[in-house]
Design a protein around this motif. Structure first.
Motif, mmCIF file in Angstrom:
data_model
loop_
_atom_site.group_PDB
_atom_site.id
_atom_site.type_symbol
_atom_site.label_atom_id
_atom_site.label_comp_id
_atom_site.label_asym_id
_atom_site.label_seq_id
_atom_site.Cartn_x
_atom_site.Cartn_y
_atom_site.Cartn_z
ATOM 1 N N GLY A 1 -2.802 -7.696 8.380
ATOM 2 C CA GLY A 1 -2.544 -9.030 8.892
ATOM 3 C C GLY A 1 -2.747 -10.040 7.771
ATOM 4 O O GLY A 1 -2.919 -9.674 6.598
ATOM 5 N N PRO A 2 -2.748 -11.335 8.087
ATOM 6 C CA PRO A 2 -2.888 -12.341 7.032
ATOM 7 C C PRO A 2 -4.154 -12.178 6.191
ATOM 8 O O PRO A 2 -4.095 -12.283 4.960
ATOM 9 C CB PRO A 2 -2.893 -13.658 7.812
ATOM 10 C CG PRO A 2 -2.087 -13.374 9.036
ATOM 11 C CD PRO A 2 -2.430 -11.955 9.399
ATOM 12 N N ALA A 3 -5.306 -11.908 6.839
ATOM 13 C CA ALA A 3 -6.554 -11.803 6.079
ATOM 14 C C ALA A 3 -6.516 -10.610 5.132
ATOM 15 O O ALA A 3 -6.888 -10.723 3.959
ATOM 16 C CB ALA A 3 -7.740 -11.704 7.030
ATOM 17 N N GLY A 4 -6.083 -9.455 5.622
ATOM 18 C CA GLY A 4 -6.043 -8.276 4.773
ATOM 19 C C GLY A 4 -5.103 -8.423 3.598
ATOM 20 O O GLY A 4 -5.419 -8.024 2.467
ATOM 21 N N LEU A 5 -3.931 -9.003 3.825
ATOM 22 C CA LEU A 5 -2.963 -9.166 2.751
ATOM 23 C C LEU A 5 -3.412 -10.238 1.761
ATOM 24 O O LEU A 5 -3.192 -10.104 0.551
ATOM 25 C CB LEU A 5 -1.599 -9.517 3.342
ATOM 26 C CG LEU A 5 -0.961 -8.398 4.183
ATOM 27 C CD1 LEU A 5 0.272 -8.918 4.909
ATOM 28 C CD2 LEU A 5 -0.597 -7.196 3.310
ATOM 29 N N GLY B 1 -7.699 -8.261 -10.977
ATOM 30 C CA GLY B 1 -7.609 -6.987 -11.662
ATOM 31 C C GLY B 1 -8.230 -5.827 -10.930
ATOM 32 O O GLY B 1 -8.688 -4.866 -11.561
ATOM 33 N N VAL B 2 -8.224 -5.868 -9.608
ATOM 34 C CA VAL B 2 -8.837 -4.820 -8.785
ATOM 35 C C VAL B 2 -7.746 -4.082 -8.013
ATOM 36 O O VAL B 2 -6.838 -4.704 -7.447
ATOM 37 C CB VAL B 2 -9.864 -5.435 -7.808
ATOM 38 C CG1 VAL B 2 -10.328 -4.420 -6.782
ATOM 39 C CG2 VAL B 2 -11.051 -5.985 -8.588
ATOM 40 N N ARG B 3 -7.828 -2.743 -7.946
ATOM 41 C CA ARG B 3 -6.862 -1.923 -7.206
ATOM 42 C C ARG B 3 -7.191 -1.957 -5.717
ATOM 43 O O ARG B 3 -8.248 -1.480 -5.299
ATOM 44 C CB ARG B 3 -6.900 -0.471 -7.682
ATOM 45 C CG ARG B 3 -6.451 -0.237 -9.110
ATOM 46 C CD ARG B 3 -6.535 1.249 -9.431
ATOM 47 N NE ARG B 3 -7.895 1.752 -9.275
ATOM 48 C CZ ARG B 3 -8.205 2.934 -8.735
ATOM 49 N NH1 ARG B 3 -7.235 3.731 -8.289
ATOM 50 N NH2 ARG B 3 -9.461 3.325 -8.648
ATOM 51 N N ALA B 4 -6.309 -2.505 -4.937
ATOM 52 C CA ALA B 4 -6.511 -2.588 -3.488
ATOM 53 C C ALA B 4 -5.520 -1.678 -2.776
ATOM 54 O O ALA B 4 -4.328 -1.655 -3.112
ATOM 55 C CB ALA B 4 -6.349 -4.025 -3.004
ATOM 56 N N LEU C 1 0.994 -8.109 -7.288
ATOM 57 C CA LEU C 1 -0.256 -8.038 -8.042
ATOM 58 C C LEU C 1 -0.855 -6.641 -8.031
ATOM 59 O O LEU C 1 -2.019 -6.458 -8.403
ATOM 60 C CB LEU C 1 -1.249 -9.060 -7.478
ATOM 61 C CG LEU C 1 -0.836 -10.525 -7.689
ATOM 62 C CD1 LEU C 1 -1.711 -11.463 -6.879
ATOM 63 C CD2 LEU C 1 -0.910 -10.879 -9.174
ATOM 64 N N GLY C 2 -0.081 -5.649 -7.594
ATOM 65 C CA GLY C 2 -0.510 -4.267 -7.737
ATOM 66 C C GLY C 2 -1.099 -3.600 -6.526
ATOM 67 O O GLY C 2 -1.520 -2.437 -6.595
ATOM 68 N N ALA C 3 -1.153 -4.262 -5.389
ATOM 69 C CA ALA C 3 -1.717 -3.642 -4.187
ATOM 70 C C ALA C 3 -0.733 -2.642 -3.601
ATOM 71 O O ALA C 3 0.491 -2.784 -3.731
ATOM 72 C CB ALA C 3 -2.054 -4.704 -3.145
#
Length: 512
Positions: free
Chosen positions: A12-16, A26-29, A116-118
């Motif tokens: 949802g909006p918060a998770g994304l 710079g963190v892998r999510a 951004l890499g998620a």
């Protein structure tokens, strides 16, 4: 070996938003979503409040405004506890809004997170979560069966019925109010006549005033205008039925509800958006359990419209940089604990004013009517009008940070100063787009710049001039809140010591 730095449960909006902020740092999510595809039900119809300023600081507001074919704008009226608060008399209203249905908001946030890499995986349901001193293990069920994922941290952004929260044993006390609210955005029906002041004449019902709430013994009917072409109609009825969020509301359902509340027909035009929701007042007892965190509706539910998204997205901005600091190895020991302390404080503040709205909204006797009338009289004055606007927007939140010199900006959202630099002008918002901490020297303080030198690997230092500068220097966190500020009359040794302490408290030990 882990599968991701952070597992985010819920797309949802918060998770994304969290996934995007983590990627920016710079963190892998890895985002896991129980649904097999993005929903089309507009649970929320737009954004408002402090989050719009944060999007501006991230350089994203233009992108969001382009998606809804219009800029964010001051909200001329806003519902508050069964009355409309009118901000149109103020030259600079304290509350702004952006009309953006939730499916479109989620698309934009998903797009940014992936840029951004998620990684976002649909149709993946969390069954269980376990943790030890170094990792979190999630048991996941997908279309091909069950499997495990490991990460350094896991964040539950999985809504009011959070599996993550329940699995962590975090209590979610509060109240479910026995009412159902239905909301429709519709064009004007050809049989309804609109007047220049926004009022309408409805056949068989008569004149209905724009911005009015009509109360009957069967519920409350609200009418206003979202745009000059689109009406906003709402009903509130006492119901105890537990309606599923994923069942779309129909035009017939809204029409039946209006007829029941008013005892008359209100012809409806072409629907643009239809939604239904219930009101709960709940807050998780804690937002952290070891390596498991909560954000958004998993952490809080508010009994009023227009504040949940703002609070939830701001949760994630507060949390992301702190998780990144820990994962990159420079976080001070207590940094992650400040997430609960600050955002629980902000959630409790939002819960307080939305619960006050319940008291205003639900009363049906003459005493309640008198209370609403008194509130409207208070809102005729600028100071209380601005104060309630700041309450709704969340711009009145000031985190209770260490503040040895008592500077009023410490703990507050940093003002977007226009900055004069050698190459022309810039702004504080432009300096925060990369989500790195910023030391902004506004008085050419070489002593403060030299103090910050051992932290230059993790903070940016800028020297500029500002008209009516609010401080000699500002230390701004990645979430755009002021961690420390230098007062102009502060002794040099005191300012240096204060800055060094703030840098250590928020950004860890100095580098060699």
């Amino acid at each position: 070996m882990t599968d991701a730095d952070v597992i985010v449960v819920g797309a949802g909006p918060a998770g994304l938003m969290l996934a995007g902020e983590l990627g920016l740092a710079g963190v892998r999510a890895l985002v896991l979503e129980r649904r097999t595809q993005r929903g089309e039900i507009p649970k929320a119809n737009g954004l408002g409040g402090q989050i719009l300023e944060l999007l501006h600081y991230r350089g994203l507001l233009d992108r969001f405004e382009a998606a809804c074919s219009g800029p964010s704008h001051p909200a001329p009226q806003y519902p508050f506890g069964g009355v409309h608060v009118d901000f149109s008399s103020l030259p600079h209203p304290p509350l702004r809004g952006l009309t953006l249905p939730q499916p479109e908001l989620e698309r934009l946030l998903d797009e940014r997170a992936r840029e951004l890499g998620a990684e976002v995986r649909w149709g993946q349901e969390i069954i269980d979560v376990a943790q030890d001193d170094t990792t979190v293990t999630a048991q996941v069920r997908g279309a091909d069966g069950s499997y495990q994922l490991r990460a350094r941290y896991l964040v539950g952004c999985d809504g009011g019925r959070s599996t993550v929260r329940d699995g962590a044993g975090i209590a979610f006390p509060g109240t479910t109010h026995p009412e159902v609210n239905r909301l429709g955005q519709l064009t004007l029906h050809e049989s309804v006549t609109r007047h220049d002041d926004g009022d309408v004449d409805v056949p068989g019902l008569g004149r209905v005033h724009a911005g009015a709430f009509v109360r009957t013994d069967r519920g409350v009917f609200g009418f206003g205008w979202l745009t000059p072409e689109v009406m906003l109609l709402s009903t509130t009825e006492d119901e105890t039925t537990d309606l599923a969020d994923d069942v779309p509301m129909t035009l017939t359902e809204l029409q039946d509800s209006i007829r029941h509340v008013l005892g008359a027909e209100f012809p409806l035009g072409e629907p643009r958006r239809l939604s239904r929701y219930t009101f709960q007042a709940r807050q998780a007892e804690r937002y952290r359990d070891g390596r498991v965190f909560l954000a958004g509706d998993a952490a809080h539910l508010f009994p009023a419209t227009g504040v949940g998204l703002n609070a939830g997205l701001l949760d994630t901005v507060n949390l992301a940089w702190k998780l990144a600091a820990d994962l990159h190895g420079w976080a001070p020991p207590a940094l992650l604990d400040t997430y609960h302390r600050e955002r629980h404080f902000a959630g409790a503040r939002t819960l307080k004013h939305t619960q006050a709205q319940v008291a205003l909204r639900r009363g049906q006797d003459p005493a309640a009517e008198a209370l609403r009338d008194v509130f409207l009289e208070l809102f005729a004055d600028e100071q209380p009008l601005r104060r309630v606007g700041a309450l709704i927007a969340g711009t009145d939140i000031r985190y209770p940070l260490p503040n040895p010199n008592g500077h009023p900006l410490t703990g507050a959202f940093a003002p977007d100063l226009t900055l004069h630099v050698d190459r022309g002008t810039t702004s504080l918002a432009e300096l925060t787009r990369t989500a790195r901490p910023v030391l902004l020297d506004l008085a050419d303080r070489s002593d403060l710049r030299e103090t910050a030198r051992p932290w230059r690997d993790r903070i940016d230092v800028h020297t500029a001039k500002a008209d009516d500068r609010p401080a000699d220097a500002l230390l701004v966190r990645p979430d755009a809140h002021v961690a420390w500020a230098a007062t102009p009359d502060e002794p040099e040794a005191t300012a240096v010591r204060g800055l060094r302490d703030a840098l250590t408290d928020w950004f860890g030990a100095p580098s060699r």
